[in-house]
Every structure is written in structure tokens, then in C-alpha cells.
Design an enzyme around this catalytic site. Structure first.
Site, PDB file in Angstrom:
ATOM      1  N   LYS A  94       0.833  -1.195   0.000  1.00 21.26           N
ATOM      2  CA  LYS A  94       0.000   0.000   0.000  1.00 21.26           C
ATOM      3  C   LYS A  94       0.874   1.252   0.000  1.00 21.26           C
ATOM      4  O   LYS A  94       2.009   1.212   0.472  1.00 21.26           O
ATOM      5  CB  LYS A  94      -0.860   0.028   1.278  1.00 21.26           C
ATOM      6  CG  LYS A  94      -1.989  -0.980   1.308  1.00 21.26           C
ATOM      7  CD  LYS A  94      -2.798  -0.875   2.583  1.00 21.26           C
ATOM      8  CE  LYS A  94      -3.922  -1.888   2.625  1.00 21.26           C
ATOM      9  NZ  LYS A  94      -4.978  -1.672   1.611  1.00 21.26           N
ATOM     10  N   ARG A 124     -10.430 -11.517   1.665  1.00 19.83           N
ATOM     11  CA  ARG A 124     -11.245 -12.592   1.083  1.00 19.83           C
ATOM     12  C   ARG A 124     -10.511 -13.916   1.092  1.00 19.83           C
ATOM     13  O   ARG A 124     -11.138 -14.978   1.144  1.00 19.83           O
ATOM     14  CB  ARG A 124     -11.688 -12.184  -0.329  1.00 19.83           C
ATOM     15  CG  ARG A 124     -10.553 -11.951  -1.276  1.00 19.83           C
ATOM     16  CD  ARG A 124     -10.957 -11.160  -2.508  1.00 19.83           C
ATOM     17  NE  ARG A 124     -11.040  -9.723  -2.255  1.00 19.83           N
ATOM     18  CZ  ARG A 124     -11.395  -8.816  -3.165  1.00 19.83           C
ATOM     19  NH1 ARG A 124     -11.691  -9.199  -4.398  1.00 19.83           N
ATOM     20  NH2 ARG A 124     -11.448  -7.539  -2.849  1.00 19.83           N
TER      21      ARG A 124
END
Ligand code: BES
Ligand code: MN
Ligand code: ZN
Length: 496
Positions: free
Chosen positions: A279, A353
Site C-alpha cells: 500500500k 477474502r
């Protein structure tokens, strides 16, 4: 903070602070009017002088009101009398709490719960007063050597209610305190930094909660156990971290033996740097909040324990860090999930996920009534809904409706988003059964589409809490959402 139910006249009460409602424009509530009479028009005079109008949340503190027995009276604006709904009630209670905490009074008696609130009953008003008072008094200063807390915070709060509301009010008080405790636990865990709140730390907190209740059983699986079960998706995230991943299971059996449990699955990424798909640096510290789903499961179970709720609830928490490393998963890597389906990791930052899909497959073993996962899953959800509503996606419309209603009544709202088959092709991979990302469009929906491929065997709902679990900016901190929604959902199941 200790709460009690009271039934006394406001001017007769010996208290550090009496809290009274004032409506726009300078309209006294019944209790305020009574107080005004005993104090020979003190309130009317002040209002007339323009000290306060009654705008919602506004406050005015008066020390030693002549003619009354209390040390202070705190007037709280409630907005227009005809518009006094649950939201304005919450604002008034929060405003009153913050002013009372600053006032120097260590005890107070509030007359706000006896005001009429549209569509809300006494139970709701008392419970919400307790929850809101506790949450507006919360300060995340555990790790500060010099505390932010007020010199003399409120310790005792009386809630004035007509005698007729007695039994219901006392029940509301217990429920409110339990839910407030669950919310506080979720906030405290959420606020802890990644170097303290590791997967092992979350496991120890779960075990600690397990020790407080004989019908809450906690177990923790280590990476060897996950490997045995073939949880290749979960393990693909933790391989870049030096902290071992854990899979925490908490079985609360407050309901009938044999009754199918509600399974709550919480994302517990204790720090999300993105992995190899790292990130950008700005606000990356906030990725310590990426375990707020897990924290909400712990908080909800704590509330169940404290309310002795007659339901069966199973908490499942996959927890890991997501870091870059020589051993970390790489974009393009293909792994096999516990379900047998293969996944191409096109972006290592879509790790939530990956850990949830194995936890969801695992959850089938509890023969669930329903499964609800709670996750800070997508930045796209923050773009779509901001910080007011959690995203809700489900393979069952009745379940979705129950969750929406619970959120509405608890003041912890969600918004239903579509999970149509038309979105599924975005997850196509050339080399595996699916990719772990679905492109720029509809990011929240494609993340849920991914999860839906692991939840076909049961009724399932997904709450994307990326926008609601914490606040950024000046008041940075975890909110404890959606503990109130989840607890309300469980409470509603007990009463029907
Ligand atoms: N934990 C983040 C989601 C997130 C980001 C929540 C910002 C709140 C604020 C999640 O693991 C993530 O990184 N998601 C990616 C998915 C993308 C790579 C498909 C995202 O939202 O950018
Ligand atoms: Mn991520
Ligand atoms: Zn994440």
C-alpha cells in the site's frame, strides 16, 4: 460507570448534576417545567435571556440552582419537539454526557429517557441512554502515561423513568450495559497497535473471554492444523509474516442443545501493509484497524455472555498479518483453498477474502442456521457508502432484511447492495478457478461475489465494515461497529 433507575422529582434530587431536556425554541420538557417551578422561573429566565435555544445537542450548565437540591443543572437541547426521533435522542444524550463529564460532577440523574421519542419505547430509550452514555465517555488512553480522561468523570448515572416502566427499564439497563461492554471491547482491541494486537494476542483475548463463562468454549488452531485441513488461501496470506496465523473458534451455547448456531466470521488482519502489492504510505497506520471484524465478533460474544442470551452463537476468527517478505505470496501465485477451488492471487492486498474463504468453508462444520461474516474488506465500500452504513450483501433476502432491521433499531445501520450473477464474470482467471480481484468496477460487490463461491451450502450474509469500523482524522479510533447491529440481530431471534 454505574446506572440505576430512579423515579423522583428533578428539583428534589440530591445529585451532582440534573440533566433536563429543552426543545427548540426555548420549550421546556415536562421535567424542566417542574424544575423551573420549584426554582421560581430560573430556567425560563435564562432561556428568555438567550442563553440557549434548544438546538439538538447544545448544552448549558448552571451551578447551584437556587431552590433545588442538586449541585448543577445541565440543560440539553433536543431540537424541534415534533422531530424528536431516535437519532436526535442519541445526539442529546451524547451532548449531555460530554458536558457532564467536563462539569466536575461524578454523579448525574438524567430526565431524557422519559421524553417521548417517535417510534421508540421505554426499553429502547433506557438501553440507548446506557449505551450512548458509556460510548461518549470512552477515551482510548490505555497506552498514554498521562491520561486524557477528565479529572472527575461520571461514575454514577440515574435514569429517571415513570414507575410503570420499572421492570422493562431494568431489563433495558442490563442489556444496555452488556452491549456497551461489547462495544468497548471491540473499540479497545481495534485501537491497539499491530505490535501489541497480533494474531496470538487476539487468541489470548478469546481464551480470556472463554474463562468468564462455562458455556463459552474457545479453541485455537495453529498453522499446522490449517495445513492439515488444506487452508491454502489463509496460509498464502500469513506466509509473509513472522507472526503465526491463528484460527480462533468460540462456541457460545446459551440456547437449546441441538439448536443450530448463528456463525459469526470476523476478519482479523492485525496489520494490512498490502503484502507484495504494498500500500502507499499515507495513513497506512490505519491498517491496524483491519481486525475490526474480528473485534466485533469478540465484542458480540462478550455481550451474549453478559446478557446470558438464550441463543447458540459460534464465532470464527481467521487472524494473520499481511506483510511483504521474501517468503510472501506474489502476484500471479496460484493456491488451493480448503474448498478445493484454486485461486490466482492477482493482488496480494486483496487478502481479506483469502482468509475469509477458508474460514467460511470451515464454518459449514458447525451446521449453521446462518453465517454472517464481518470484514473491513474493500476501500470501494468507503467510496460507495461513506462512514454511515455498512455494506450488506447476502444470498438470502430474508436474512438481509433481518439484518437491515436490526441495524435500524440499534442505530447501527447497513445498506443492501446487489449480489447479482452478472458481476461474477469479473472474477475470471485464465489460469485458476478464479482470480482474487475483479477489477476497478463494483469492488465491494465483486469481493462479496468471491466469498459467495464458498457459502453455497448455507444462508449467508456479508457485512463490509470498511467505512464504519473506525474514524480517521482528529478523532481517529475504532467505533465498535457493528456490535450493536449483531447483538440486536441475536436479541430479535430470541424474542420471536
Ligand atoms: N483492508 C483493506 C480494505 C480497506 C482499505 C479498508 C482502506 C478501509 C480502508 C483490504 O484488505 C484491501 O486492501 N482491499 C483492496 C482490494 C483491492 C486490492 C481489490 C482495496 O480495497 O483496495
Ligand atoms: Mn488489503
Ligand atoms: Zn485488509
Amino acid at each position: 460507570m454505574k446506572f440505576t433507575i430512579k423515579n423522583e422529582k428533578p428539583a428534589n434530587i440530591r445529585s451532582g448534576c440534573v440533566i433536563l431536556g429543552i426543545f427548540e425554541h426555548r420549550k421546556l420538557s415536562a421535567a424542566a417545567a417542574q424544575f423551573d417551578k420549584t426554582t421560581r422561573g430560573l430556567l425560563k429566565k435564562l432561556l428568555h435571556d438567550g442563553e440557549m435555544d434548544g438546538k439538538c445537542g447544545q448544552t448549558l450548565l448552571l451551578p447551584y440552582p437556587a431552590g433545588a437540591q442538586c449541585e448543577r443543572v445541565l440543560l440539553v437541547g433536543c431540537g424541534k419537539a415534533g422531530e424528536f426521533d431516535g437519532r436526535n435522542y442519541g445526539k442529546a444524550v451524547a451532548g449531555a454526557t460530554m458536558a457532564a463529564n467536563r462539569s466536575g460532577a461524578t454523579d448525574a440523574v438524567s430526565y431524557l429517557a422519559e421524553l417521548d421519542v417517535s417510534d421508540r419505547d421505554s426499553y429502547w430509550k433506557v438501553r440507548t441512554l446506557v449505551e450512548t452514555t458509556r460510548s461518549s465517555s470512552y477515551t482510548p488512553d490505555e497506552l498514554k502515561s498521562k491520561k486524557d480522561r477528565h479529572g472527575y468523570p461520571l461514575r454514577r448515572v440515574g435514569i429517571n423513568m415513570a414507575a410503570a416502566a420499572g421492570a422493562l427499564a431494568r431489563e433495558a439497563l442490563v442489556d444496555g450495559e452488556s452491549i456497551a461492554g461489547g462495544v468497548e471491547l471491540a473499540r479497545t482491541l481495534g485501537n491497539l497497535p499491530g505490535n501489541i494486537c497480533t494474531p496470538s494476542y487476539l487468541a489470548s483475548q478469546a481464551r480470556k473471554l472463554g474463562k468468564t463463562c462455562s458455556y463459552l468454549k474457545v479453541s485455537v488452531m495453529d498453522e499446522a492444523g490449517m495445513k492439515k485441513l488444506g487452508m491454502g488461501a489463509l496460509l498464502s496470506v500469513s506466509r509473509g509474516s513472522r507472526e503465526p496465523a491463528k484460527l480462533i473458534t468460540m462456541e457460545y451455547k446459551g440456547g437449546k442443545a441441538g439448536e443450530k448456531p448463528v456463525v459469526l466470521v470476523g476478519k482479523g488482519v492485525t496489520f494490512d501493509a498490502g503484502g507484495i502489492s504494498i500500500k502507499p504510505g499515507a495513513a497506512m497506520d490505519e491498517m491496524k484497524f483491519d481486525m475490526c471484524g474480528a473485534a466485533s465478533v469478540l465484542g458480540t460474544l462478550k455481550a451474549c455472555v453478559d446478557m446470558e442470551l438464550p441463543v447458540n452463537v459460534t464465532g470464527v476468527i481467521p487472524t494473520t498479518e499481511n506483510l511483504p517478505d521474501g517468503n510472501a505470496s506474489k502476484p500471479g501465485d496460484i493456491v488451493t483453498s480448503m474448498s478445493g477451488q484454486t485461486i490466482e492471487i492477482l493482488n496480494t492486498d486483496a487478502e481479506g477474502r483469502m482468509i475469509l474463504c477458508d474460514a467460511l468453508t470451515y464454518s459449514a462444520k458447525f451446521k449453521p442456521e446462518v453465517v454472517i461474516d464481518i470484514a473491513t474488506l474493500t476501500g470501494a465500500c468507503v467510496i460507495a457508502l461513506g462512514s454511515h452504513a455498512a455494506g450488506l450483501l447476502s444470498n438470502d433476502d430474508d436474512l438481509a432484511d433481518e439484518l437491515l432491521a436490526a441495524g435500524e433499531s440499534a442505530g447501527d445501520r447497513a445498506w443492501h447492495m446487489p449480489l447479482w450473477d452478472e458481476y461474477q464474470p469479473q472474477l475470471k482467471s485464465n489460469f485458476a478457478d478464479m482470480a482474487n480481484i475483479g477489477g476497478r468496477e463494483a469492488g465491494t460487490i465483486t469481493a462479496a461475489c468471491f466469498l459467495s463461491r464458498f457459502t453455497e451450502k448455507y444462508r449467508w450474509a456479508h457485512l463490509d465494515i470498511a467505512g464504519v469500523a473506525w474514524k480517521g482524522g482528529n478523532e481517529k479510533g475504532a467505533t465498535g461497529r457493528p456490535v450493536a447491529l449483531l447483538t440486536q440481530f441475536l436479541l430479535d431471534r430470541c424474542t420471536d
